[in-house]
Structure formats: structure tokens, C-alpha cells
Design a protein around this motif. Structure first.
Motif, PDB file in Angstrom:
ATOM      1  N   PRO A   1       0.824  -1.214   0.000  1.00  0.00           N
ATOM      2  CA  PRO A   1       0.000   0.000   0.000  1.00  0.00           C
ATOM      3  C   PRO A   1       0.857   1.263   0.000  1.00  0.00           C
ATOM      4  CG  PRO A   1      -0.749  -1.543   1.678  1.00  0.00           C
ATOM      5  CD  PRO A   1       0.539  -2.068   1.151  1.00  0.00           C
ATOM      6  N   ARG A   2       0.375   2.289  -0.683  1.00  0.00           N
ATOM      7  CA  ARG A   2       1.092   3.557  -0.781  1.00  0.00           C
ATOM      8  C   ARG A   2       0.521   4.552   0.219  1.00  0.00           C
ATOM      9  NH1 ARG A   2       3.063   5.293  -6.310  1.00  0.00           N
ATOM     10  NH2 ARG A   2       4.647   3.865  -5.553  1.00  0.00           N
ATOM     11  N   TYR A   3       1.431   5.279   0.849  1.00  0.00           N
ATOM     12  CA  TYR A   3       1.093   6.314   1.824  1.00  0.00           C
ATOM     13  C   TYR A   3       1.811   7.582   1.402  1.00  0.00           C
ATOM     14  CZ  TYR A   3      -0.510   2.505   4.824  1.00  0.00           C
ATOM     15  OH  TYR A   3      -1.185   1.420   5.333  1.00  0.00           O
ATOM     16  N   ALA A   4       1.196   8.753   1.622  1.00  0.00           N
ATOM     17  CA  ALA A   4       1.810  10.010   1.220  1.00  0.00           C
ATOM     18  C   ALA A   4       1.460  11.120   2.195  1.00  0.00           C
ATOM     19  CB  ALA A   4       1.349  10.395  -0.181  1.00  0.00           C
ATOM     20  N   GLY A   5       2.391  12.071   2.324  1.00  0.00           N
ATOM     21  CA  GLY A   5       2.159  13.255   3.139  1.00  0.00           C
ATOM     22  C   GLY A   5       3.443  13.977   3.454  1.00  0.00           C
ATOM     23  N   ASP A   6       3.367  15.277   3.627  1.00  0.00           N
ATOM     24  CA  ASP A   6       4.510  16.106   4.026  1.00  0.00           C
ATOM     25  C   ASP A   6       5.722  15.916   3.119  1.00  0.00           C
ATOM     26  OD1 ASP A   6       3.057  17.169   6.177  1.00  0.00           O
ATOM     27  OD2 ASP A   6       3.686  15.549   7.513  1.00  0.00           O
TER      28      ASP A   6
ATOM     29  N   ASP B   1       4.729  -1.961   4.162  1.00  0.00           N
ATOM     30  CA  ASP B   1       4.119  -3.247   4.509  1.00  0.00           C
ATOM     31  C   ASP B   1       3.481  -3.052   5.881  1.00  0.00           C
ATOM     32  OD1 ASP B   1       3.466  -5.779   5.408  1.00  0.00           O
ATOM     33  OD2 ASP B   1       5.346  -6.698   4.756  1.00  0.00           O
ATOM     34  N   PRO B   2       2.155  -2.939   5.950  1.00  0.00           N
ATOM     35  CA  PRO B   2       1.523  -2.635   7.225  1.00  0.00           C
ATOM     36  C   PRO B   2       1.632  -3.759   8.253  1.00  0.00           C
ATOM     37  CG  PRO B   2      -0.133  -2.920   5.510  1.00  0.00           C
ATOM     38  CD  PRO B   2       1.199  -3.007   4.860  1.00  0.00           C
ATOM     39  N   SER B   3       1.807  -5.001   7.808  1.00  0.00           N
ATOM     40  CA  SER B   3       1.886  -6.093   8.776  1.00  0.00           C
ATOM     41  C   SER B   3       3.225  -6.119   9.502  1.00  0.00           C
ATOM     42  CB  SER B   3       1.608  -7.437   8.106  1.00  0.00           C
ATOM     43  OG  SER B   3       2.586  -7.710   7.126  1.00  0.00           O
ATOM     44  N   THR B   4       4.301  -5.729   8.831  1.00  0.00           N
ATOM     45  CA  THR B   4       5.618  -5.707   9.478  1.00  0.00           C
ATOM     46  C   THR B   4       6.085  -4.291   9.821  1.00  0.00           C
ATOM     47  OG1 THR B   4       6.805  -5.591   7.357  1.00  0.00           O
ATOM     48  CG2 THR B   4       6.348  -7.796   8.270  1.00  0.00           C
TER      49      THR B   4
ATOM     50  N   GLU C   1       9.068  -0.182   2.392  1.00  0.00           N
ATOM     51  CA  GLU C   1       9.602  -0.958   1.279  1.00  0.00           C
ATOM     52  C   GLU C   1      10.152  -0.077   0.164  1.00  0.00           C
ATOM     53  OE1 GLU C   1      10.036  -4.136   1.381  1.00  0.00           O
ATOM     54  OE2 GLU C   1       8.888  -4.580   3.185  1.00  0.00           O
ATOM     55  N   ALA C   2       9.621   1.121  -0.001  1.00  0.00           N
ATOM     56  CA  ALA C   2      10.083   2.073  -1.010  1.00  0.00           C
ATOM     57  C   ALA C   2       9.711   3.464  -0.527  1.00  0.00           C
ATOM     58  CB  ALA C   2       9.430   1.787  -2.357  1.00  0.00           C
ATOM     59  N   VAL C   3      10.544   4.456  -0.868  1.00  0.00           N
ATOM     60  CA  VAL C   3      10.264   5.816  -0.399  1.00  0.00           C
ATOM     61  C   VAL C   3      10.829   6.855  -1.367  1.00  0.00           C
ATOM     62  CG1 VAL C   3      12.338   5.955   1.057  1.00  0.00           C
ATOM     63  CG2 VAL C   3      10.349   7.332   1.634  1.00  0.00           C
ATOM     64  N   LEU C   4      10.068   7.928  -1.542  1.00  0.00           N
ATOM     65  CA  LEU C   4      10.530   9.117  -2.247  1.00  0.00           C
ATOM     66  C   LEU C   4      10.389  10.293  -1.293  1.00  0.00           C
ATOM     67  CD1 LEU C   4       8.802   8.755  -5.745  1.00  0.00           C
ATOM     68  CD2 LEU C   4      11.212   8.361  -5.200  1.00  0.00           C
TER      69      LEU C   4
ATOM     70  N   TYR D   1      21.683   8.830   0.064  1.00  0.00           N
ATOM     71  CA  TYR D   1      22.576   7.785   0.557  1.00  0.00           C
ATOM     72  C   TYR D   1      22.909   8.055   2.029  1.00  0.00           C
ATOM     73  CZ  TYR D   1      26.572   4.673   0.901  1.00  0.00           C
ATOM     74  OH  TYR D   1      27.439   3.679   1.283  1.00  0.00           O
ATOM     75  N   GLY D   2      22.853   7.018   2.829  1.00  0.00           N
ATOM     76  CA  GLY D   2      23.179   7.161   4.249  1.00  0.00           C
ATOM     77  C   GLY D   2      21.989   7.432   5.141  1.00  0.00           C
ATOM     78  N   LEU D   3      20.792   7.572   4.561  1.00  0.00           N
ATOM     79  CA  LEU D   3      19.592   7.766   5.361  1.00  0.00           C
ATOM     80  C   LEU D   3      18.734   6.502   5.315  1.00  0.00           C
ATOM     81  CD1 LEU D   3      18.381  11.366   4.432  1.00  0.00           C
ATOM     82  CD2 LEU D   3      19.457  10.613   6.560  1.00  0.00           C
ATOM     83  N   ASN D   4      18.100   6.206   6.416  1.00  0.00           N
ATOM     84  CA  ASN D   4      17.149   5.098   6.502  1.00  0.00           C
ATOM     85  C   ASN D   4      15.776   5.647   6.844  1.00  0.00           C
ATOM     86  OD1 ASN D   4      19.038   3.008   6.103  1.00  0.00           O
ATOM     87  ND2 ASN D   4      19.664   3.112   8.239  1.00  0.00           N
ATOM     88  N   ALA D   5      14.761   5.039   6.287  1.00  0.00           N
ATOM     89  CA  ALA D   5      13.377   5.401   6.607  1.00  0.00           C
ATOM     90  C   ALA D   5      12.847   4.372   7.602  1.00  0.00           C
ATOM     91  CB  ALA D   5      12.518   5.422   5.354  1.00  0.00           C
TER      92      ALA D   5
END
Length: 85
Positions: free
Chosen positions: A47-52, A59-62, A66-69, A77-81
Motif C-alpha cells: 500500500p502507498r502512503y503520502a504526506g509532508d 508493509d503494514p503487517s511488518t 519498502e520504497a520511499v521518495l 545515501y546514508g539515510l534510513n526510513a
């Protein structure tokens, strides 16, 4: 029947300081955003989520991003979501 969360808070955390010392992930974040479900499925199949300025496939269960813009670009590089607890 399970329902997916309608919103998450995403934290962008530099990987070089994540989990070091006594700082929490929230304290180490350089940016945070509340993202809400768009009703769409992303290219990752989640599922896709957006804001700000952030668009993320989550993955809402875990509670895994999984992907981010960020502001329309791939994550620097060097950042984690992470999903805030």
C-alpha cells in the motif's frame, strides 16, 4: 478481516548515528512526516502512503518501509526510513 493502518509516522534517520549511544531513533531523525493511505498500491506491491513531501510503500503487517521518495527524489545515501513506534 484485517484492516490496514490509515496513517504512519515516518522518520528519516542517518545510518551512521542510528542506534548509537543513548539516543532514540526519534531523537536521531533529521526529518519526520505523517503519511496517510492513498488507496493505491505502489510498484513494490505494498500500500502507498503520502504526506509532508514523502511518498512511501509500506508493509503494514511488518511496519517496514519498502520504497520511499522524499520531495520527489530517492532517499539520500546514508539515510534510513523507519516507522515511529
Amino acid at each position: 478481516m484485517t484492516t490496514e493502518p490509515q496513517r504512519f509516522r515516518i522518520l528519516l534517520v542517518p545510518e551512521h548515528i542510528e542506534g548509537r549511544g543513548g539516543a532514540s531513533v526519534e531523537d536521531s531523525a533529521v526529518r519526520s512526516a505523517v503519511v496517510e493511505a492513498t488507496g493505491e498500491t505502489g510498484a513494490s506491491g505494498y500500500p502507498r502512503y503520502a504526506g509532508d513531501g514523502i511518498v512511501a510503500d509500506i508493509d503494514p503487517s511488518t511496519r517496514t518501509v519498502e520504497a520511499v521518495l522524499v520531495d520527489g527524489a530517492e532517499l539520500d545515501y546514508g539515510l534510513n526510513a523507519r516507522i515511529a513506534s
